[in-house]
Design an enzyme around this catalytic site. Structure first.
Site, PDB file in Angstrom:
ATOM      1  N   ASP A  10      -2.651 -23.248  -6.513  1.00 44.36           N
ATOM      2  CA  ASP A  10      -3.338 -22.124  -5.888  1.00 44.36           C
ATOM      3  C   ASP A  10      -2.493 -20.849  -5.925  1.00 44.36           C
ATOM      4  O   ASP A  10      -3.027 -19.741  -6.048  1.00 44.36           O
ATOM      5  CB  ASP A  10      -3.700 -22.464  -4.441  1.00 44.36           C
ATOM      6  CG  ASP A  10      -4.953 -23.329  -4.344  1.00 44.36           C
ATOM      7  OD1 ASP A  10      -5.511 -23.664  -5.402  1.00 44.36           O
ATOM      8  OD2 ASP A  10      -5.365 -23.665  -3.228  1.00 44.36           O
TER       9      ASP A  10
ATOM     10  N   HIS B  91      -7.466 -28.544  -3.862  1.00 44.85           N
ATOM     11  CA  HIS B  91      -6.492 -27.491  -3.570  1.00 44.85           C
ATOM     12  C   HIS B  91      -5.084 -28.072  -3.647  1.00 44.85           C
ATOM     13  O   HIS B  91      -4.830 -29.198  -3.240  1.00 44.85           O
ATOM     14  CB  HIS B  91      -6.732 -26.920  -2.170  1.00 44.85           C
ATOM     15  CG  HIS B  91      -7.957 -26.084  -2.067  1.00 44.85           C
ATOM     16  ND1 HIS B  91      -7.927 -24.716  -2.204  1.00 44.85           N
ATOM     17  CD2 HIS B  91      -9.254 -26.416  -1.863  1.00 44.85           C
ATOM     18  CE1 HIS B  91      -9.159 -24.242  -2.074  1.00 44.85           C
ATOM     19  NE2 HIS B  91      -9.978 -25.244  -1.859  1.00 44.85           N
TER      20      HIS B  91
END
Length: 239
Positions: free
Chosen positions: A165, A160
């Site tokens: 994202d 992530h």
């Protein structure tokens, strides 16, 4: 004189943190934002890494891969807050699980000296997780699950990261709230949910080949436009 269409500005936002709960002293270590104008991605973005002045939980490092050593020379939230607030001023923030990110941002703002500020007084907030749960009740609605549902390729994401994202969430949001089926589509949150795949192209790809039309093709094109204008009384492409 016709008025210019109103511009709708949205900012897709994500954060990475040292842990789960700001009330336990956890801090933001990365903010990533990408801009949408009338549901179109622009090249405008805001991205910073932050020194939290505390250790990052081992479990959090496993998720985002950001280490304490990497953040040692990065600015503090207080050093970037004005740039962040200007970038998001008046925009609708698009956030997946908004209470988490907004909670952390408001915690950081509360730690600063001076007049108290909150995210909600600077921007409005649209929570894509809450929207997805209403649209797909009983289904998994994590960002990865939504990428799979809407055919978005996120195979390049091993860890992530806030900016990555945010870019992925922008794709999810556009499809989940009605798609981006037209260059003229300004859309809203009540679209028909048309699904289409989005695959990001490499920035290093070869430039597209430009093929100029011949004089015969140009003449045929103009004749076609004239015919459309004659039949309908108007031709958009001649304006």
């Amino acid at each position: 004189m016709s008025q210019k269409p109103r511009q709708i500005r949205q900012v897709v936002l994500d954060t990475e943190t040292t842990g789960i709960n700001p009330k336990e002293g956890h801090k933001i270590i990365e903010i990533g934002c990408v801009e949408l104008i009338n549901r179109r991605l622009t090249r405008n973005h805001f991205h910073v890494y932050l020194n939290p002045d505390r250790e990052i939980d081992a479990g959090a490092i496993e998720v985002h891969g950001i280490t304490n050593e990497f953040l040692k020379d990065k600015p503090r939230f207080a050093n970037v807050v004005e740039d962040f607030m200007r970038f998001t001023q008046g925009a609708e923030l698009i956030i997946h699980n908004a209470p988490f990110d907004v909670g952390f941002l408001n915690h950081e703002l509360a730690l600063l000296a001076g007049e108290e500020r909150r995210v909600e007084t600077n921007s409005t907030v649209f929570d894509t997780l809450a929207y997805a749960r209403k649209k797909h009740p009983g289904a998994r609605n994590s960002l990865d699950a939504l990428c799979k549902r809407y055919g978005i390729d996120n195979s390049h994401r091993e860890l992530h990261g806030a900016l990555l994202d945010a870019e992925i969430l922008a794709d999810v949001y556009l499809l989940m709230t009605g798609g981006q089926a037209s260059l003229l589509d300004e859309g809203d949150h009540t679209g028909n949910g048309g699904e289409q795949a989005i695959v990001r192209l490499s920035a290093d790809r070869a430039p597209l080949k430009i093929i100029a039309c011949s004089s015969e093709e140009e003449l045929a094109h103009q004749q076609r436009l004239a015919k459309i204008a004659k039949v309908s009384g108007n031709c958009l492409w001649q304006q």
